[in-house]
Design a protein around this motif. Structure first.
Motif, PDB file in Angstrom:
ATOM      1  N   VAL A 210       2.032   0.070   4.020  1.00  0.00           N
ATOM      2  CA  VAL A 210       2.223  -1.065   4.934  1.00  0.00           C
ATOM      3  C   VAL A 210       1.523  -0.800   6.262  1.00  0.00           C
ATOM      4  CG1 VAL A 210       3.921  -2.402   6.230  1.00  0.00           C
ATOM      5  CG2 VAL A 210       4.407  -1.752   3.863  1.00  0.00           C
ATOM      6  N   GLU A 211       1.687   0.404   6.794  1.00  0.00           N
ATOM      7  CA  GLU A 211       1.089   0.749   8.083  1.00  0.00           C
ATOM      8  C   GLU A 211      -0.441   0.720   8.013  1.00  0.00           C
ATOM      9  OE1 GLU A 211       1.067   1.715  12.138  1.00  0.00           O
ATOM     10  OE2 GLU A 211       2.658   0.982  10.817  1.00  0.00           O
ATOM     11  N   SER A 212      -1.007   1.203   6.920  1.00  0.00           N
ATOM     12  CA  SER A 212      -2.474   1.212   6.799  1.00  0.00           C
ATOM     13  C   SER A 212      -3.035  -0.200   6.746  1.00  0.00           C
ATOM     14  CB  SER A 212      -2.904   2.007   5.560  1.00  0.00           C
ATOM     15  OG  SER A 212      -2.460   1.392   4.364  1.00  0.00           O
ATOM     16  N   LEU A 213      -2.336  -1.104   6.052  1.00  0.00           N
ATOM     17  CA  LEU A 213      -2.787  -2.499   6.026  1.00  0.00           C
ATOM     18  C   LEU A 213      -2.651  -3.144   7.398  1.00  0.00           C
ATOM     19  CD1 LEU A 213      -2.907  -2.258   2.890  1.00  0.00           C
ATOM     20  CD2 LEU A 213      -2.031  -4.598   2.810  1.00  0.00           C
ATOM     21  N   LYS A 214      -1.591  -2.817   8.091  1.00  0.00           N
ATOM     22  CA  LYS A 214      -1.373  -3.352   9.437  1.00  0.00           C
ATOM     23  C   LYS A 214      -2.514  -2.934  10.373  1.00  0.00           C
ATOM     24  CE  LYS A 214       1.942  -3.226  13.281  1.00  0.00           C
ATOM     25  NZ  LYS A 214       3.241  -2.662  13.733  1.00  0.00           N
ATOM     26  N   ILE A 215      -2.876  -1.653  10.308  1.00  0.00           N
ATOM     27  CA  ILE A 215      -3.952  -1.138  11.159  1.00  0.00           C
ATOM     28  C   ILE A 215      -5.289  -1.776  10.783  1.00  0.00           C
ATOM     29  CG2 ILE A 215      -5.286   0.921  11.751  1.00  0.00           C
ATOM     30  CD1 ILE A 215      -2.687   2.545  11.318  1.00  0.00           C
ATOM     31  N   ALA A 216      -5.588  -1.811   9.474  1.00  0.00           N
ATOM     32  CA  ALA A 216      -6.859  -2.378   9.011  1.00  0.00           C
ATOM     33  C   ALA A 216      -6.987  -3.838   9.412  1.00  0.00           C
ATOM     34  CB  ALA A 216      -6.965  -2.232   7.493  1.00  0.00           C
ATOM     35  N   LYS A 217      -5.913  -4.575   9.277  1.00  0.00           N
ATOM     36  CA  LYS A 217      -5.926  -5.995   9.637  1.00  0.00           C
ATOM     37  C   LYS A 217      -6.171  -6.175  11.139  1.00  0.00           C
ATOM     38  CE  LYS A 217      -3.125 -10.208   9.084  1.00  0.00           C
ATOM     39  NZ  LYS A 217      -4.135 -10.984   8.331  1.00  0.00           N
ATOM     40  N   SER A 218      -5.588  -5.296  11.936  1.00  0.00           N
ATOM     41  CA  SER A 218      -5.765  -5.380  13.392  1.00  0.00           C
ATOM     42  C   SER A 218      -7.202  -5.084  13.806  1.00  0.00           C
ATOM     43  CB  SER A 218      -4.818  -4.416  14.100  1.00  0.00           C
ATOM     44  OG  SER A 218      -5.230  -3.067  13.922  1.00  0.00           O
ATOM     45  N   LYS A 219      -7.940  -4.365  12.927  1.00  0.00           N
ATOM     46  CA  LYS A 219      -9.335  -4.033  13.195  1.00  0.00           C
ATOM     47  C   LYS A 219     -10.301  -5.084  12.638  1.00  0.00           C
ATOM     48  CE  LYS A 219      -8.501  -0.155  15.292  1.00  0.00           C
ATOM     49  NZ  LYS A 219      -8.877   0.070  16.704  1.00  0.00           N
ATOM     50  N   GLY A 220      -9.762  -6.124  12.047  1.00  0.00           N
ATOM     51  CA  GLY A 220     -10.591  -7.203  11.541  1.00  0.00           C
ATOM     52  C   GLY A 220     -10.981  -7.098  10.090  1.00  0.00           C
ATOM     53  N   ALA A 221     -10.529  -6.040   9.397  1.00  0.00           N
ATOM     54  CA  ALA A 221     -10.834  -5.896   7.973  1.00  0.00           C
ATOM     55  C   ALA A 221     -10.006  -6.894   7.164  1.00  0.00           C
ATOM     56  CB  ALA A 221     -10.538  -4.469   7.511  1.00  0.00           C
ATOM     57  N   VAL A 222     -10.540  -7.299   6.025  1.00  0.00           N
ATOM     58  CA  VAL A 222      -9.795  -8.163   5.113  1.00  0.00           C
ATOM     59  C   VAL A 222      -8.819  -7.287   4.328  1.00  0.00           C
ATOM     60  CG1 VAL A 222      -9.947  -9.746   3.157  1.00  0.00           C
ATOM     61  CG2 VAL A 222     -11.717  -9.767   4.926  1.00  0.00           C
ATOM     62  N   THR A 223      -7.609  -7.775   4.100  1.00  0.00           N
ATOM     63  CA  THR A 223      -6.597  -6.985   3.386  1.00  0.00           C
ATOM     64  C   THR A 223      -6.063  -7.738   2.171  1.00  0.00           C
ATOM     65  OG1 THR A 223      -4.876  -7.842   4.859  1.00  0.00           O
ATOM     66  CG2 THR A 223      -5.876  -5.731   5.442  1.00  0.00           C
ATOM     67  N   ILE A 224      -5.899  -7.004   1.083  1.00  0.00           N
ATOM     68  CA  ILE A 224      -5.296  -7.524  -0.147  1.00  0.00           C
ATOM     69  C   ILE A 224      -4.066  -6.682  -0.441  1.00  0.00           C
ATOM     70  CG2 ILE A 224      -5.567  -7.831  -2.651  1.00  0.00           C
ATOM     71  CD1 ILE A 224      -8.561  -8.230  -2.190  1.00  0.00           C
ATOM     72  N   GLY A 225      -2.939  -7.314  -0.700  1.00  0.00           N
ATOM     73  CA  GLY A 225      -1.717  -6.595  -1.043  1.00  0.00           C
ATOM     74  C   GLY A 225      -1.286  -6.905  -2.470  1.00  0.00           C
ATOM     75  N   ILE A 226      -1.050  -5.874  -3.266  1.00  0.00           N
ATOM     76  CA  ILE A 226      -0.576  -6.033  -4.639  1.00  0.00           C
ATOM     77  C   ILE A 226       0.855  -5.515  -4.700  1.00  0.00           C
ATOM     78  CG2 ILE A 226      -0.927  -5.410  -7.062  1.00  0.00           C
ATOM     79  CD1 ILE A 226      -3.898  -5.014  -6.426  1.00  0.00           C
ATOM     80  N   THR A 227       1.810  -6.411  -4.939  1.00  0.00           N
ATOM     81  CA  THR A 227       3.223  -6.054  -4.917  1.00  0.00           C
ATOM     82  C   THR A 227       4.015  -6.987  -5.819  1.00  0.00           C
ATOM     83  OG1 THR A 227       5.146  -5.712  -3.470  1.00  0.00           O
ATOM     84  CG2 THR A 227       3.684  -7.542  -2.920  1.00  0.00           C
ATOM     85  N   LYS A 263       3.081   0.201 -13.008  1.00  0.00           N
ATOM     86  CA  LYS A 263       1.699   0.683 -13.021  1.00  0.00           C
ATOM     87  C   LYS A 263       0.828  -0.164 -13.939  1.00  0.00           C
ATOM     88  CE  LYS A 263       2.817   4.855 -14.253  1.00  0.00           C
ATOM     89  NZ  LYS A 263       4.280   4.725 -14.212  1.00  0.00           N
ATOM     90  N   SER A 264       1.364  -0.536 -15.090  1.00  0.00           N
ATOM     91  CA  SER A 264       0.602  -1.355 -16.036  1.00  0.00           C
ATOM     92  C   SER A 264       0.259  -2.706 -15.423  1.00  0.00           C
ATOM     93  CB  SER A 264       1.411  -1.573 -17.326  1.00  0.00           C
ATOM     94  OG  SER A 264       1.744  -0.349 -17.934  1.00  0.00           O
ATOM     95  N   ALA A 265       1.207  -3.291 -14.719  1.00  0.00           N
ATOM     96  CA  ALA A 265       0.987  -4.588 -14.089  1.00  0.00           C
ATOM     97  C   ALA A 265      -0.055  -4.489 -12.974  1.00  0.00           C
ATOM     98  CB  ALA A 265       2.299  -5.136 -13.538  1.00  0.00           C
ATOM     99  N   GLN A 266       0.014  -3.418 -12.184  1.00  0.00           N
ATOM    100  CA  GLN A 266      -0.950  -3.224 -11.097  1.00  0.00           C
ATOM    101  C   GLN A 266      -2.364  -3.048 -11.647  1.00  0.00           C
ATOM    102  OE1 GLN A 266       0.881   0.183  -9.337  1.00  0.00           O
ATOM    103  NE2 GLN A 266       2.418  -0.998  -8.203  1.00  0.00           N
ATOM    104  N   ILE A 267      -2.491  -2.276 -12.715  1.00  0.00           N
ATOM    105  CA  ILE A 267      -3.807  -2.067 -13.327  1.00  0.00           C
ATOM    106  C   ILE A 267      -4.330  -3.370 -13.911  1.00  0.00           C
ATOM    107  CG2 ILE A 267      -4.994  -0.922 -15.242  1.00  0.00           C
ATOM    108  CD1 ILE A 267      -3.219   1.523 -14.695  1.00  0.00           C
ATOM    109  N   LEU A 268      -3.435  -4.198 -14.458  1.00  0.00           N
ATOM    110  CA  LEU A 268      -3.846  -5.503 -14.972  1.00  0.00           C
ATOM    111  C   LEU A 268      -4.479  -6.346 -13.864  1.00  0.00           C
ATOM    112  CD1 LEU A 268      -3.870  -7.792 -17.128  1.00  0.00           C
ATOM    113  CD2 LEU A 268      -1.582  -8.406 -16.321  1.00  0.00           C
ATOM    114  N   VAL A 269      -3.868  -6.366 -12.685  1.00  0.00           N
ATOM    115  CA  VAL A 269      -4.398  -7.143 -11.558  1.00  0.00           C
ATOM    116  C   VAL A 269      -5.785  -6.636 -11.174  1.00  0.00           C
ATOM    117  CG1 VAL A 269      -4.087  -7.768  -9.143  1.00  0.00           C
ATOM    118  CG2 VAL A 269      -2.116  -7.743 -10.682  1.00  0.00           C
TER     119      VAL A 269
END
Length: 302
Positions: A210-227, A263-269
């Motif tokens: 969560v923290e890494s996505l928060k930081i990346a987003k604040s730097k202008g990077a595009v973020t994708i979350g799989i959950t 894990k199987s579902a995440q790999i499917l995505v």
């Protein structure tokens, strides 16, 4: 004697698991409903069960025959006996603990294989239903634009991240994945609008992801979350959230913080993202696949 009692009480459910892979979609819905709602099914009528599963009442009769029972009454009696004997053991016994999803100490090899197959098929099918085609399209466009794809995950989700790295590297995309948490956070702090971060967390609450996505987003990077969970913190920092199955055996079913089948579902995505990207850039992807194969083929035994 105790083993014999346990074998008897799981016979009905064992019959269902053994037949799961061979049932047509309508009968499989009945099996899923019974396995997920056994307490309700010990008193439900055929009409009520048919309505709950959205099948014809005649399908209930066919289901009973398919799993090897003589009547619907026999099915209900078997379910009731299983639940009664299970309740009699008490909620605090070791029989309520599992080493993998709903695998207990008394399951034989055949039922273990059937249960694992059933849980994974259920998870993948539900993930397909939850995946939004428009969001997938947006994610593929983000992958197209990205100079670098940074993967963020911890624990068992790292298996999916590594799969994603291999997939997209072979398709010609530069990918990064750090097992070291400090390296992950530091890299997130220096990426920019031309980079993409993909965060993977079944619960959506893994702190460093969560923290890494928060930081990346604040730097202008595009973020994708799989959950799996739409109300999880990771979604807040995901420009493009992609949701996997929430189907599991319940919090009491395993001694882990997340479902083993996640894990199987995440790999499917990730496979879906890779396949969609590869199809859009077919010739270039084929070229990169050939180049990457050439450099690794000599590492294999002849």
């Amino acid at each position: 004697m105790q083993d014999e009692i346990h074998t008897q009480r799981q016979d009905v459910f064992k019959l269902i698991y053994k037949k799961m892979s061979y049932l047509n979609p309508a009968l499989r819905r009945i099996a899923d409903y019974i396995l997920e709602n056994p307490a309700e099914c010990r008193n439900i009528t055929t009409k009520e069960l048919a309505a709950a599963c959205q099948v014809a009442e005649s399908s209930i009769t066919r289901f009973v025959k398919e799993i090897g029972l003589d009547s619907y009454r026999e099915l209900k009696l078997g379910i009731a006996e299983s639940l009664t004997l299970s309740d009699a053991k008490g909620a605090a016994t070791t029989e309520d603990k599992y080493v993998y999803e709903d695998i207990s100490r008394h399951d034989d090899t055949e039922i273990i294989l059937d249960k694992i197959l059933h849980r994974n098929v259920m998870s993948l099918t539900e993930t397909r239903r939850r995946l939004n085609v428009e969001q997938l399209g947006r994610a593929v466009e983000a992958i197209e634009r990205a100079n670098t794809i940074l993967f963020s995950s911890m624990g068992s989700s790292s298996a999916a991240a590594m799969s994603g790295v291999i997939r997209f590297t072979r398709a010609g995309k530069k990918c990064l994945f750090f097992n070291d948490q400090s390296s992950l956070l530091m890299t997130a702090s220096i990426i920019g609008p031309d980079e993409l971060m993909i965060g993977i967390s079944n619960s959506g609450r893994t702190k460093n992801v969560v923290e890494s996505l928060k930081i990346a987003k604040s730097k202008g990077a595009v973020t994708i979350g799989i959950t799996s969970y739409e109300d999880s913190p990771i979604v807040k920092y995901s420009d493009i959230p992609l949701f996997t199955s929430t189907k599991s055996t319940g919090d009491e079913s395993a001694l882990y913080w997340e479902a083993s089948t996640s894990k199987s579902a995440q790999i499917l995505v990730l496979d879906a993202l890779y396949a969609c990207y590869g199809a859009k850039h077919f010739d270039k992807t084929i070229e990169y696949l050939g180049e990457t194969f050439t450099v690794v083929k000599n590492t294999r035994e002849k």
